[in-house]
Design a protein around this motif. Structure first.
Motif, mmCIF file in Angstrom:
data_model
loop_
_atom_site.group_PDB
_atom_site.id
_atom_site.type_symbol
_atom_site.label_atom_id
_atom_site.label_comp_id
_atom_site.label_asym_id
_atom_site.label_seq_id
_atom_site.Cartn_x
_atom_site.Cartn_y
_atom_site.Cartn_z
ATOM 1 N N GLN A 30 50.615 29.015 30.367
ATOM 2 C CA GLN A 30 49.222 28.997 30.587
ATOM 3 C C GLN A 30 49.122 27.676 31.089
ATOM 4 O O GLN A 30 49.774 26.558 30.577
ATOM 5 N N ILE A 51 55.382 34.628 38.757
ATOM 6 C CA ILE A 51 54.397 35.711 39.024
ATOM 7 C C ILE A 51 53.138 34.971 38.222
ATOM 8 O O ILE A 51 53.336 34.642 37.154
ATOM 9 N N GLN A 52 52.087 34.834 39.182
ATOM 10 C CA GLN A 52 50.833 34.243 38.711
ATOM 11 C C GLN A 52 49.819 35.261 38.537
ATOM 12 O O GLN A 52 49.674 36.232 39.255
ATOM 13 N N ARG A 53 49.048 35.238 37.253
ATOM 14 C CA ARG A 53 47.543 36.012 37.194
ATOM 15 C C ARG A 53 46.803 35.323 36.457
ATOM 16 O O ARG A 53 46.860 34.529 35.138
ATOM 17 N N ALA A 54 45.536 35.121 36.941
ATOM 18 C CA ALA A 54 44.321 34.485 36.316
ATOM 19 C C ALA A 54 44.047 35.159 35.143
ATOM 20 O O ALA A 54 43.973 36.247 35.036
ATOM 21 N N THR A 55 43.627 34.368 34.081
ATOM 22 C CA THR A 55 43.003 34.947 32.886
ATOM 23 C C THR A 55 41.572 34.876 32.638
ATOM 24 O O THR A 55 41.226 35.445 31.854
ATOM 25 N N GLN A 56 40.880 34.859 33.698
ATOM 26 C CA GLN A 56 39.570 34.659 33.803
ATOM 27 C C GLN A 56 39.084 34.889 35.409
ATOM 28 O O GLN A 56 39.909 34.924 36.266
ATOM 29 N N THR A 57 37.903 34.962 35.393
ATOM 30 C CA THR A 57 37.207 35.185 36.932
ATOM 31 C C THR A 57 36.402 34.165 37.258
ATOM 32 O O THR A 57 35.975 33.619 36.585
ATOM 33 N N MET A 61 42.786 29.864 41.176
ATOM 34 C CA MET A 61 44.021 29.800 40.876
ATOM 35 C C MET A 61 44.802 28.612 41.537
ATOM 36 O O MET A 61 44.506 28.267 42.212
ATOM 37 N N THR A 86 45.492 29.731 34.612
ATOM 38 C CA THR A 86 46.373 30.770 35.102
ATOM 39 C C THR A 86 47.788 31.061 34.014
ATOM 40 O O THR A 86 48.282 30.110 33.591
ATOM 41 N N MET A 87 47.917 32.409 34.079
ATOM 42 C CA MET A 87 49.349 32.512 33.274
ATOM 43 C C MET A 87 50.431 32.693 34.543
ATOM 44 O O MET A 87 50.115 33.520 35.382
ATOM 45 N N ILE A 88 51.382 32.171 34.224
ATOM 46 C CA ILE A 88 52.779 32.058 35.083
ATOM 47 C C ILE A 88 53.525 32.805 34.571
ATOM 48 O O ILE A 88 54.195 32.129 33.268
#
Length: 93
Positions: A30, A51-57, A61, A86-88
């Motif tokens: 994180q 791979i990245q993914r936002a953990t909020q809006t 990122m 961001t989760m990576i």
């Protein structure tokens, strides 16, 4: 006659065989909405990926993520008004 693992689906299509490249997840980090880096010797055991993914809006990122040798690093744009945690997910294949 070739030997090794081969897997077919219900329709008889070959879906996996020993010569296929499969991903191995090494870990998850994180970002904490700040620039940073981690080291993992596992990056030297294959072709690294992330791979990245936002953990909020509602924000930005990391603008730059990269893997160099054994180090995964990320940084945010300096002008980003709100930086997102961001989760990576990272690994090798």
């Amino acid at each position: 006659m070739p030997q090794g693992l081969q897997v077919w689906d219900a329709a008889g299509n070959l879906t996996l065989q020993v010569s296929d490249r499969l991903a191995r997840i090494l870990g998850i980090v994180q970002t904490g909405a700040v620039d940073g880096s981690i080291a993992h010797a596992g990056f030297l055991t294959g072709t690294p990926f992330f791979i990245q993914r936002a953990t909020q809006t509602g924000g930005a990122m990391p603008a730059k993520i990269g893997i160099d040798g054994t180090t995964l690093s990320w940084s945010y744009s300096t002008g980003a008004p709100v930086k997102l945690n961001t989760m990576i997910v990272y690994g090798v294949f």
